[in-house]
Scaffold this motif. Structure first.
Motif, PDB file in Angstrom:
ATOM      1  N   LEU A   1       0.826  -1.218   0.000  1.00  0.00           N
ATOM      2  CA  LEU A   1       0.000   0.000   0.000  1.00  0.00           C
ATOM      3  C   LEU A   1       0.856   1.263   0.000  1.00  0.00           C
ATOM      4  O   LEU A   1       0.498   2.276  -0.604  1.00  0.00           O
TER       5      LEU A   1
ATOM      6  N   ILE B   1       1.631   2.864  -3.356  1.00  0.00           N
ATOM      7  CA  ILE B   1       0.571   3.546  -4.119  1.00  0.00           C
ATOM      8  C   ILE B   1       0.503   4.985  -3.631  1.00  0.00           C
ATOM      9  O   ILE B   1      -0.018   5.276  -2.545  1.00  0.00           O
TER      10      ILE B   1
ATOM     11  N   GLY C   1     -10.611  -0.382   3.481  1.00  0.00           N
ATOM     12  CA  GLY C   1      -9.893   0.778   2.960  1.00  0.00           C
ATOM     13  C   GLY C   1     -10.775   1.987   2.708  1.00  0.00           C
ATOM     14  O   GLY C   1     -11.159   2.699   3.636  1.00  0.00           O
TER      15      GLY C   1
ATOM     16  N   THR D   1      -6.605   7.693  -5.989  1.00  0.00           N
ATOM     17  CA  THR D   1      -5.721   6.935  -5.102  1.00  0.00           C
ATOM     18  C   THR D   1      -6.512   5.904  -4.300  1.00  0.00           C
ATOM     19  O   THR D   1      -6.094   4.748  -4.166  1.00  0.00           O
ATOM     20  N   LYS D   2      -7.661   6.306  -3.797  1.00  0.00           N
ATOM     21  CA  LYS D   2      -8.509   5.384  -3.025  1.00  0.00           C
ATOM     22  C   LYS D   2      -9.027   4.238  -3.902  1.00  0.00           C
ATOM     23  O   LYS D   2      -9.082   3.088  -3.466  1.00  0.00           O
TER      24      LYS D   2
ATOM     25  N   GLU E   1      -6.139   1.860  -4.423  1.00  0.00           N
ATOM     26  CA  GLU E   1      -5.927   1.064  -3.205  1.00  0.00           C
ATOM     27  C   GLU E   1      -6.989  -0.024  -3.076  1.00  0.00           C
ATOM     28  O   GLU E   1      -6.682  -1.154  -2.663  1.00  0.00           O
TER      29      GLU E   1
ATOM     30  N   TYR F   1      -6.143  -2.808  -5.422  1.00  0.00           N
ATOM     31  CA  TYR F   1      -4.971  -3.520  -4.924  1.00  0.00           C
ATOM     32  C   TYR F   1      -5.332  -4.400  -3.727  1.00  0.00           C
ATOM     33  O   TYR F   1      -4.915  -5.571  -3.650  1.00  0.00           O
ATOM     34  N   ARG F   2      -6.097  -3.857  -2.779  1.00  0.00           N
ATOM     35  CA  ARG F   2      -6.505  -4.641  -1.609  1.00  0.00           C
ATOM     36  C   ARG F   2      -7.259  -5.897  -2.037  1.00  0.00           C
ATOM     37  O   ARG F   2      -7.057  -6.982  -1.473  1.00  0.00           O
TER      38      ARG F   2
END
Length: 484
Positions: A30, A33, A400, A461-462, A465, A468-469
């Motif tokens: 994380l 990123i 997240g 960005t969120k 993330e 990715y999560r």
């Protein structure tokens, strides 16, 4: 003895917990990123230098080379053809030619000026015209072998959505033509209403471009189909006269163009599971240079789909910094705007074994609209094809960004049909678990106003993330997501 046994249990619990933590904690990934990286990359990718990245042009190829170099610099391995980052494929393009002729009685209609043809296929028609006053009359009228004329009108189910005028011809065709064709119509004549009339000139560039497909697809070769002919609303009285005959010769020419997918990977750490892949997906291309808005004619596509392209680069850096058990595969598709053609090609011609792809996480337009909301398409029935994958995505959202999820656009009766319009869809048709992350359409979609300066980078960005999560969960799960 109890004290020694208790200590042993504590030690075992500690070791087990530590091992689980090492497998599931993704803090290091994380941290890779970063909003500044996303912003820098997107300003470069959506710059005028690439002239809108139109599919099958040198500008798309230049953008693909830029992505490949960024992937290489991030430490991602090539996973395309012949040890490269690239997978090339051909596009088949068909368009109606200027020597097409359409006559009603003795009167000729000029292509683009007097009429539009929205079904790109050759046809020869000589048929009497039947005018339908009401669509419900179709039940009681024999139209087999005839040309059906119909006055278009905006129905109550058609929502007010971005670029409604540009999509209206396609919407009307999809909504009404199948019923006419099923009853044997030889041709369909749509009489324009105010919406289609006002967007006449704007639709000409799209219809002039024609239809595109890959080898083996329905548009890769021309076939005889009933033509869809659009006439101005001023022709209504003329068409309603009895004893009219349509005579048409629709001629089509075909071209072959190259396009490209960019493919990279980060190897997994588990000797067995590293042979399986979590596929992250985005598309490279946009609309190139088109009708200007003000003084700008370059359709840079910062949100569509530069936002997801740079998100995949960031996710690649995250997996490079902290690899998962399974490998992470990154595919930037070409020619999405031509009909999901890059993803159709890769889904049927993958550069890794098809069965090794355990899930597809696709993103398209992830940087605009309300900062606290987003959508996950493929998460509700009938579009849902893996509850396991969706549950991982929903869990990742709670951990997240905690977006409020818009479920309206995932409904099968939504007029946009958005689920079917991005690169996850060809993978779902190949029986792979697939979901689609998006922040949905906006009024600058498919215009020159879709610029990097208009992106909400905190939201981007969120969203990155969140993807990715989810991918991290898939990469480290003991079993692959089940296909329902």
């Amino acid at each position: 003895m109890k004290k020694i046994k208790f200590s042993g249990v504590v030690a075992i619990v500690f070791i087990t917990t530590s091992a689980c933590f090492a497998q599931t904690n993704n803090t290091a990934g994380l941290s890779a990123i970063r909003e500044p990286d996303l912003k820098k990359d997107l300003y470069e990718f959506a710059d005028d230098h690439f002239k809108g990245r139109e599919a099958s042009t040198l500008d798309e190829l230049k953008a693909a080379a830029w992505l490949a170099e960024k992937a290489r610099a991030a430490g991602l391995k090539p996973a395309g053809d012949d040890g490269s980052y690239f997978q090339y494929f051909n596009l088949y393009r068909n368009r109606v030619t200027n020597n097409t002729t359409v006559k009603i009685g003795e009167r000729s209609f000029s292509l683009l000026k007097d009429m539009l043809i929205s079904q790109i296929a050759p046809a020869t028609v000589s048929a009497p015209i039947v005018f339908l006053e009401n669509i419900n009359d179709l039940e009681n009228i024999d139209i087999k072998g005839k040309a059906v004329a119909f006055k278009v009108s905006k129905d109550d189910n058609y929502l007010s959505i971005p670029l409604e005028h540009r999509k209206y011809l396609g919407y009307v065709s999809r909504n009404y033509a199948p019923a006419f064709i099923n009853k044997g119509a030889a041709a369909i004549i749509f009489i324009a209403d105010d919406i289609s009339e006002n967007s006449w000139a704007e639709n000409i560039p799209y219809l002039t471009m024609g239809s595109y497909d890959i080898e083996g697809g329905p548009y890769s070769k021309t076939e005889n189909k009933p033509p869809y002919i659009w006439l101005h609303q001023s022709e209504l009285a003329f068409i309603k006269k009895g004893e009219q005959t349509l005579t048409a010769s629709i001629n089509v020419e075909s071209y072959l163009y190259p396009s490209i997918n960019v493919v990279a990977k980060v190897d997994g750490t588990n000797p067995g599971l590293s042979k399986e892949y979590v596929l992250f997906s985005a598309h490279i291309d946009h609309d190139g240079i088109r009708t200007p808005v003000g003084t700008d004619s370059i359709y840079n596509g910062a949100d569509d789909n530069g936002s997801a392209c740079v998100a995949l680069l960031a996710i690649g850096r995250a997996f490079k910094k902290q690899p998962g058990k399974r490998s992470a595969l990154f595919v930037w598709h070409g020619a999405e705007e031509r009909g999901l053609l890059g993803s159709k090609w890769y889904a049927t011609h993958p550069t890794v074994p098809k069965k090794s792809i355990v899930a597809v996480l696709n993103a398209d337009m992830i940087g605009r609209n309300n900062p606290d909301s987003a959508a996950l398409l493929g998460s509700t029935i009938p579009h849902l094809n893996s509850k396991d994958l969706v549950n991982m995505a929903l869990s990742a959202n709670k951990e997240g960004p905690n977006f409020k999820l818009d479920k309206e656009w995932d409904k099968p009766d939504h007029p946009e049909g958005f689920y079917f319009r991005s690169d996850h869809y060809p993978y779902s048709m190949e029986n792979m678990p697939a979901i689609f992350y998006t922040t949905l359409l906006h009024n600058e979609y498919h215009t020159p106003l879709d610029e990097a300066s208009h992106i909400d980078y905190k939201k981007l960005t969120k969203m990155t993330e969140w993807m990715y999560r989810t991918g991290w969960k898939v990469a480290n799960a003991n079993t692959r997501p089940k296909l329902d």
